[in-house]
Design an enzyme around this catalytic site. Structure first.
Site, PDB file in Angstrom:
ATOM      1  N   LYS A 249       6.322 -31.643 -20.200  1.00 23.19           N
ATOM      2  CA  LYS A 249       5.389 -32.773 -20.135  1.00 23.19           C
ATOM      3  C   LYS A 249       4.439 -32.744 -20.926  1.00 23.19           C
ATOM      4  CE  LYS A 249       6.043 -32.579 -14.988  1.00 23.19           C
ATOM      5  NZ  LYS A 249       5.421 -32.117 -13.637  1.00 23.19           N
TER       6      LYS A 249
ATOM      7  N   ALA B 187       0.603 -29.856 -16.493  1.00 22.08           N
ATOM      8  CA  ALA B 187       0.997 -28.751 -15.362  1.00 22.08           C
ATOM      9  C   ALA B 187       1.948 -29.163 -14.681  1.00 22.08           C
ATOM     10  CB  ALA B 187      -0.492 -28.652 -14.640  1.00 22.08           C
ATOM     11  N   ASP B 188       2.581 -28.029 -13.937  1.00 23.07           N
ATOM     12  CA  ASP B 188       3.714 -28.068 -13.073  1.00 23.07           C
ATOM     13  C   ASP B 188       3.442 -27.117 -11.928  1.00 23.07           C
ATOM     14  OD1 ASP B 188       6.316 -29.958 -12.770  1.00 23.07           O
ATOM     15  OD2 ASP B 188       6.885 -27.921 -12.361  1.00 23.07           O
ATOM     16  N   THR B 189       3.730 -27.693 -10.655  1.00 31.69           N
ATOM     17  CA  THR B 189       3.726 -26.887  -9.582  1.00 31.69           C
ATOM     18  C   THR B 189       5.029 -26.641  -8.856  1.00 31.69           C
ATOM     19  OG1 THR B 189       1.667 -27.555  -9.160  1.00 31.69           O
ATOM     20  CG2 THR B 189       2.453 -26.531  -7.317  1.00 31.69           C
TER      21      THR B 189
ATOM     22  N   GLY C 263       2.617 -23.797 -13.612  1.00 26.55           N
ATOM     23  CA  GLY C 263       2.656 -23.750 -15.108  1.00 26.55           C
ATOM     24  C   GLY C 263       1.596 -24.398 -15.849  1.00 26.55           C
TER      25      GLY C 263
END
Length: 210
Positions: free
Chosen positions: A64, A80-82, A117
């Site tokens: 991203k 960010a990534d969840t 992340g």
């Protein structure tokens, strides 16, 4: 009267948030950081075959950031990534009630992991990354509780079919690690990453005319 503090990038470099999530914007505002621009990333979020949750969270955050950074040369870009994981299984972002029910059935009465992340690309194009893990436990959900939560719609678009800052807080009976990570962005780790890149808290400047 003391002035509020804001978190500023070094040398006035613009700060770009590569996420449309209002939760992440709100979390960053808690530590005094307001993006100069929000530019959501588009990325294929399909896990690779046999991909484990932690590498997946790191890969998605970086993908991203890398998708957005070329549009903003000389800027700091945060993505960010969840990821919600039961064992090695990556749970989807629930897009319908049936998918949310499957997620909640897996989470009910057991503990799971939330992996966040984080990737910051600096003005020179270098990535700086973290993955934060929080362990979360759900009480065993009754049929009535399951039905009520599904009817609420609070699961829509949420990783693992729930939002800890919403109605699902009534069902979380264990949490070890960063709460903000479960909401959408681990603040302490994000701040540590940014401060290492020269971000600093300074008094807010009142730019309103006298």
């Amino acid at each position: 009267m003391t002035a509020p503090l804001v978190l500023r990038p070094p040398e006035g470099a613009p700060f770009i948030l590569a996420s449309a999530s209002p939760r992440r914007s709100d979390l960053l505002a808690q530590i005094g950081l307001v993006p100069d621009r929000v530019d959501p990333a588009e990325a294929d979020e399909t896990p690779h075959p046999a991909e484990k949750p932690r590498p997946y969270a790191a890969r998605m955050a970086r993908a991203k950031a890398e998708a957005v950074a070329p549009r903003h040369k000389g800027c700091f870009v945060l993505a960010a990534d969840t990821v919600v994981a039961c064992g090695r299984r990556i749970l989807p972002k629930a897009e319908n009630a049936a998918e949310a029910r499957r997620c909640l059935s897996l989470l009910s009465g057991r503990r799971h992991r939330v992996l966040g992340g984080i990737c910051v690309i600096d003005p020179a194009g270098r990535p700086h990354e973290r993955v934060v893990e929080t362990r979360v436990g759900f009480k065993r959900l009754s049929d009535a509780e399951m039905a009520a939560y599904l009817a609420s719609g609070d699961w829509s678009g949420k990783a693992g079919g729930y939002a800890v800052q919403g109605l699902a807080a009534a069902y979380v009976d264990f949490l070890n690690g960063s709460y903000s990570n479960v909401v959408g962005l681990a603040l302490a780790e994000t701040y540590t990453l940014l401060s290492g890149l020269g971000f600093a808290h300074v008094p807010a400047v009142d730019e309103a005319p006298a």
